[in-house]
Design a protein around this motif. Structure first.
Motif: not given
Length: 126
Positions: A14, A33, A36-37
């Protein structure tokens, strides 16, 4: 089966993602999340735009050459110019021609008069 504690590994992953996404705005730089996208999306865009940059520069060079060849003193078209360059076997690429056209108009005119046959070309103004 033994229990695996993943805290260190997950935090390390992370942290790597967050360091990449640190310049993104709001949740895209904070939440794992979404960051990351956004990272995937940014890498896809950069890959696509590397090819687009080459295309855009070629368009720019063609536009510059066309603008100079269509000026009043020559009034010639870009396509005929490139065709005659290849016919005369003057191997100058578009990037070099555009730089010459911007920096040294007289030299560009000399190149054009070399590839055009001035006796047979009525639109050339002397």
């Amino acid at each position: 089966m033994t229990r695996v504690k993943r805290g260190y590994t997950a935090r390390k992953r992370q942290k790597k993602i967050r360091s990449f996404a640190s310049t993104f705005m709001r949740a895209h730089s904070i939440l794992t999340r979404t960051s990351t996208q956004q990272r995937i999306r940014a890498l896809v865009s950069s890959h696509r735009d590397r090819n687009r940059r080459k295309r855009d520069f070629r368009r720019l060079w063609i536009t510059r050459i066309n603008a100079v060849t269509r000026e009043d003193r020559v009034s010639y078209s870009y396509s005929r110019c490139i065709h005659n360059l290849y016919k005369q076997q003057l191997l100058l690429n578009r990037k070099i021609l555009a730089q010459i056209a911007l920096s040294n108009n007289n030299f560009f005119d000399m190149i054009l008069f070399k590839i055009i046959n001035p006796e047979n070309h009525p639109s050339i103004k002397k």
